[in-house]
Scaffold this active site. Structure first.
Site, PDB file in Angstrom:
ATOM      1  N   ASP A   1     -43.121  10.148 -26.324  1.00  0.00           N
ATOM      2  CA  ASP A   1     -43.238  10.491 -24.903  1.00  0.00           C
ATOM      3  C   ASP A   1     -43.720   9.371 -23.996  1.00  0.00           C
ATOM      4  O   ASP A   1     -44.168   9.624 -22.882  1.00  0.00           O
ATOM      5  CB  ASP A   1     -44.214  11.662 -24.780  1.00  0.00           C
ATOM      6  CG  ASP A   1     -45.571  11.345 -25.417  1.00  0.00           C
ATOM      7  OD1 ASP A   1     -45.862  10.151 -25.624  1.00  0.00           O
ATOM      8  OD2 ASP A   1     -46.330  12.282 -25.691  1.00  0.00           O
TER       9      ASP A   1
ATOM     10  N   HIS B   1     -58.527   7.712 -23.515  1.00  0.00           N
ATOM     11  CA  HIS B   1     -57.737   6.800 -22.680  1.00  0.00           C
ATOM     12  C   HIS B   1     -56.757   7.479 -21.755  1.00  0.00           C
ATOM     13  O   HIS B   1     -56.130   6.810 -20.937  1.00  0.00           O
ATOM     14  CB  HIS B   1     -56.929   5.855 -23.578  1.00  0.00           C
ATOM     15  CG  HIS B   1     -55.790   6.550 -24.264  1.00  0.00           C
ATOM     16  ND1 HIS B   1     -55.965   7.261 -25.422  1.00  0.00           N
ATOM     17  CD2 HIS B   1     -54.490   6.675 -23.945  1.00  0.00           C
ATOM     18  CE1 HIS B   1     -54.816   7.774 -25.791  1.00  0.00           C
ATOM     19  NE2 HIS B   1     -53.903   7.449 -24.910  1.00  0.00           N
TER      20      HIS B   1
HETATM   21  C1  UD1 Z   1     -49.628   4.669 -22.735  1.00  0.00           C
HETATM   22  C2  UD1 Z   1     -48.791   5.925 -22.941  1.00  0.00           C
HETATM   23  C3  UD1 Z   1     -49.621   7.012 -23.580  1.00  0.00           C
HETATM   24  C4  UD1 Z   1     -50.261   6.546 -24.857  1.00  0.00           C
HETATM   25  C5  UD1 Z   1     -51.030   5.265 -24.620  1.00  0.00           C
HETATM   26  C6  UD1 Z   1     -51.443   4.792 -25.987  1.00  0.00           C
HETATM   27  C7  UD1 Z   1     -47.141   6.085 -21.145  1.00  0.00           C
HETATM   28  C8  UD1 Z   1     -46.742   6.763 -19.891  1.00  0.00           C
HETATM   29  N1  UD1 Z   1     -48.327   6.413 -21.656  1.00  0.00           N
HETATM   30  O1  UD1 Z   1     -50.704   4.985 -21.848  1.00  0.00           O
HETATM   31  O2  UD1 Z   1     -48.783   8.121 -23.866  1.00  0.00           O
HETATM   32  O3  UD1 Z   1     -51.134   7.538 -25.309  1.00  0.00           O
HETATM   33  O4  UD1 Z   1     -50.194   4.281 -23.989  1.00  0.00           O
HETATM   34  O5  UD1 Z   1     -52.494   3.946 -25.998  1.00  0.00           O
HETATM   35  O6  UD1 Z   1     -46.396   5.284 -21.656  1.00  0.00           O
HETATM   36  N2  UD1 Z   1     -53.549  -2.929 -22.225  1.00  0.00           N
HETATM   37  C9  UD1 Z   1     -53.886  -4.192 -22.661  1.00  0.00           C
HETATM   38  N3  UD1 Z   1     -53.543  -4.516 -23.949  1.00  0.00           N
HETATM   39  C10 UD1 Z   1     -52.895  -3.679 -24.787  1.00  0.00           C
HETATM   40  C11 UD1 Z   1     -52.574  -2.396 -24.308  1.00  0.00           C
HETATM   41  C12 UD1 Z   1     -52.893  -2.044 -23.026  1.00  0.00           C
HETATM   42  O7  UD1 Z   1     -54.467  -4.993 -21.956  1.00  0.00           O
HETATM   43  O8  UD1 Z   1     -52.622  -4.026 -25.929  1.00  0.00           O
HETATM   44  C13 UD1 Z   1     -53.913  -2.565 -20.832  1.00  0.00           C
HETATM   45  C14 UD1 Z   1     -52.899  -3.009 -19.783  1.00  0.00           C
HETATM   46  O9  UD1 Z   1     -53.584  -3.674 -18.792  1.00  0.00           O
HETATM   47  C15 UD1 Z   1     -52.382  -1.741 -19.200  1.00  0.00           C
HETATM   48  C16 UD1 Z   1     -53.404  -0.671 -19.580  1.00  0.00           C
HETATM   49  O10 UD1 Z   1     -54.024  -1.155 -20.752  1.00  0.00           O
HETATM   50  O11 UD1 Z   1     -52.281  -1.860 -17.809  1.00  0.00           O
HETATM   51  C17 UD1 Z   1     -52.801   0.686 -19.878  1.00  0.00           C
HETATM   52  O12 UD1 Z   1     -51.671   0.576 -20.753  1.00  0.00           O
HETATM   53  P1  UD1 Z   1     -50.399   1.519 -20.516  1.00  0.00           P
HETATM   54  O13 UD1 Z   1     -49.399   1.354 -21.593  1.00  0.00           O
HETATM   55  O14 UD1 Z   1     -49.898   1.337 -19.125  1.00  0.00           O
HETATM   56  O15 UD1 Z   1     -51.146   2.896 -20.759  1.00  0.00           O
HETATM   57  P2  UD1 Z   1     -50.927   4.350 -20.416  1.00  0.00           P
HETATM   58  O16 UD1 Z   1     -49.683   4.531 -19.609  1.00  0.00           O
HETATM   59  O17 UD1 Z   1     -52.194   4.874 -19.913  1.00  0.00           O
HETATM   60  N1  UDP Z   2     -55.853   4.015 -33.509  1.00  0.00           N
HETATM   61  C1  UDP Z   2     -56.047   2.741 -34.049  1.00  0.00           C
HETATM   62  N2  UDP Z   2     -57.142   2.011 -33.666  1.00  0.00           N
HETATM   63  C2  UDP Z   2     -58.046   2.461 -32.762  1.00  0.00           C
HETATM   64  C3  UDP Z   2     -57.830   3.747 -32.190  1.00  0.00           C
HETATM   65  C4  UDP Z   2     -56.725   4.491 -32.577  1.00  0.00           C
HETATM   66  O1  UDP Z   2     -55.258   2.294 -34.876  1.00  0.00           O
HETATM   67  O2  UDP Z   2     -58.997   1.755 -32.473  1.00  0.00           O
HETATM   68  C5  UDP Z   2     -54.668   4.789 -33.916  1.00  0.00           C
HETATM   69  C6  UDP Z   2     -54.882   6.227 -34.322  1.00  0.00           C
HETATM   70  O3  UDP Z   2     -55.104   6.336 -35.712  1.00  0.00           O
HETATM   71  C7  UDP Z   2     -53.563   6.887 -33.925  1.00  0.00           C
HETATM   72  C8  UDP Z   2     -53.102   6.075 -32.744  1.00  0.00           C
HETATM   73  O4  UDP Z   2     -53.839   4.864 -32.772  1.00  0.00           O
HETATM   74  O5  UDP Z   2     -52.588   6.739 -34.940  1.00  0.00           O
HETATM   75  C9  UDP Z   2     -53.343   6.804 -31.463  1.00  0.00           C
HETATM   76  O6  UDP Z   2     -53.080   5.974 -30.390  1.00  0.00           O
HETATM   77  P1  UDP Z   2     -53.555   6.281 -28.930  1.00  0.00           P
HETATM   78  O7  UDP Z   2     -54.767   7.126 -28.991  1.00  0.00           O
HETATM   79  O8  UDP Z   2     -53.618   4.959 -28.235  1.00  0.00           O
HETATM   80  O9  UDP Z   2     -52.325   7.059 -28.299  1.00  0.00           O
HETATM   81  P2  UDP Z   2     -51.856   8.588 -28.358  1.00  0.00           P
HETATM   82  O10 UDP Z   2     -51.776   9.026 -29.757  1.00  0.00           O
HETATM   83  O11 UDP Z   2     -52.835   9.357 -27.537  1.00  0.00           O
HETATM   84  O12 UDP Z   2     -50.532   8.573 -27.675  1.00  0.00           O
END
Ligand code: UD1
Ligand code: UDP
Length: 363
Positions: free
Chosen positions: A96, A203
């Protein structure tokens, strides 16, 4: 020889798709291509490295504090020439996220069939989780193949009049991942000693701001109430989440704010702490099979199987409620035992094999 392109971009998709990439690579009559959008950066590479996978393409789209628009525009612009040049026979996306929605949409526009892994999860509330509920419904509307993790997910798709011949219950690939990560012998300095421990992650976009602050305050209150309680909180890389966590928890000596753990370490932490507080989706699927109680910091869940199994409880983000529910579990042995039974509503760890077999049969 048919060509399948797997596309993902965030940590949770990577954890659930890497085992499928590895499985498809063992199939002689299929060629796999791996494209990552780079919606996440460090958190994505942690997973790719753990599974020793190197993508064929990396769109490298991540920006600091990116908006939903930034992500969408950059994916659509950068993926088009690759899909046109590679011409895969099928693309696979997961769940999603923005990556899954926009990559799926791009494939649909190019006339490439889309397979949806982890299809059929629903809350039917477009604002929770936001925008993920929209994304997964939208992907479901153009996907040719729906790989549903559970019967419940399948029945959602049937209700929506999706073609029953194209819906397959496979189990969730996250259980395939768990089989390879959790070890009998595992040590970490943060897990030494016999103190009660809570693992926290938070998050979700809709929780950022007040809801997150409330949940964190509940945790602070618990620290005053329970001597020796340790909090382990690997904070999401999202800078907005980090700011809230650092502001509220400051330098509390028993609250360990650490960098995201790689998946091998995180799964082993999950298996060893007493309780998990989270708004994560993936953790709700992993915890039941580890027999770990989870208080879900959300008002809705698209994972009702874990609630039915008794391992998960929805507690929302109200400070008093989060505090009382956590305290209850940490102090009432019976309540704790009831929530700690290991069950497996999300499959037997052979989801990837099933998906690969189905694709072979189709081709
Ligand atoms: C996205 C997903 C959400 C998922 C989450 C997992 C969508 C709409 N949402 O959340 O379903 O649960 O990722 O974690 O796609 N960032 C870093 N380094 C990283 C990753 C993220 O700096 O390795 C920072 C970036 O600045 C970014 C912010 O985190 O702007 C949020 O990341 P983003 O992928 O936009 O997150 P969500 O949309 O909240
Ligand atoms: N996870 C990880 N390291 C962390 C926190 C979570 O590897 O420090 C793993 C966790 O086991 C799960 C996945 O990340 O498999 C969940 O990711 P996140 O919570 O970012 O996204 P969501 O599942 O809510 O989409």
């Amino acid at each position: 020889m048919k060509k399948i392109m797997l596309i993902f971009g965030t940590r949770p998709e990577a954890i659930k798709m890497c085992p499928l990439v590895l499985e498809l690579k063992t199939r002689k009559n299929m060629k796999t291509r791996l494209l990552v959008t780079g919606q996440h950066r460090e958190m994505l590479w942690q997973v790719l490295d753990a599974f020793s996978l190197v993508p064929d393409y990396n769109l490298d789209i991540m920006q600091d504090k990116q908006s939903l628009f930034d992500v969408g525009i950059r994916i659509l612009t950068k993926i088009k020439p690759i899909l046109e040049a590679e011409k895969p026979d099928l693309i696979l996306v997961h769940g999603d996220t923005s990556t899954s929605f926009y990559a799926g949409l791009a494939a649909f526009y190019c006339g490439i069939p889309v397979g949806h892994v982890e299809a059929g999860l629903r809350t039917y509330n477009p604002y929770s989780p936001y925008p993920e509920e929209f994304n997964r419904q939208a992907i479901g509307s153009f996907a040719e193949f729906h790989f549903a993790p559970t019967d419940e997910a399948k029945s959602n798709l049937l209700q929506e009049k999706k073609n029953p011949d194209r819906i397959f219950v496979t189990g969730n690939t996250v259980i395939d991942a768990l089989k390879t990560t959790v070890k009998k012998e595992y040590h970490h300095p943060l897990l030494e000693g016999d103190m009660p421990r809570i693992l926290v992650t938070m998050h979700r976009r809709e929780n950022i701001g007040k809801p997150m602050e409330n949940a964190f305050r509940a945790v602070l209150k618990l620290m005053d109430r329970i001597d020796q309680l340790q909090i382990i909180y690997p904070i999401h890389k999202n800078p907005v989440v980090r700011e809230i966590a650092q502001r509220i928890f400051k330098n509390h000596p028993r609250i360990h704010l650490i960098e995201p753990l790689d998946v091998l370490n995180f799964h082993n932490f999950m298996a060893r702490v007493d309780l998990i507080l989270t708004d994560s989706g993936g953790i709700q699927e992993e915890a039941p099979s580890l027999g770990k109680p989870v208080l879900v910091l959300r008002d809705t869940t698209e994972r009702p199987e874990g609630i039915a199994a008794g391992t998960l409880k929805l507690v929302g983000t109200d400070e008093k409620n989060v505090y009382e529910e956590s305290l209850h579990l940490l102090t009432d042995k019976d309540a704790y035992e009831t929530m700690s039974k290991a069950v497996n509503p999300y499959g037997d760890g052979f989801a990837c094999k099933r998906i690969a077999d189905l694709l072979e049969k189709y081709f």
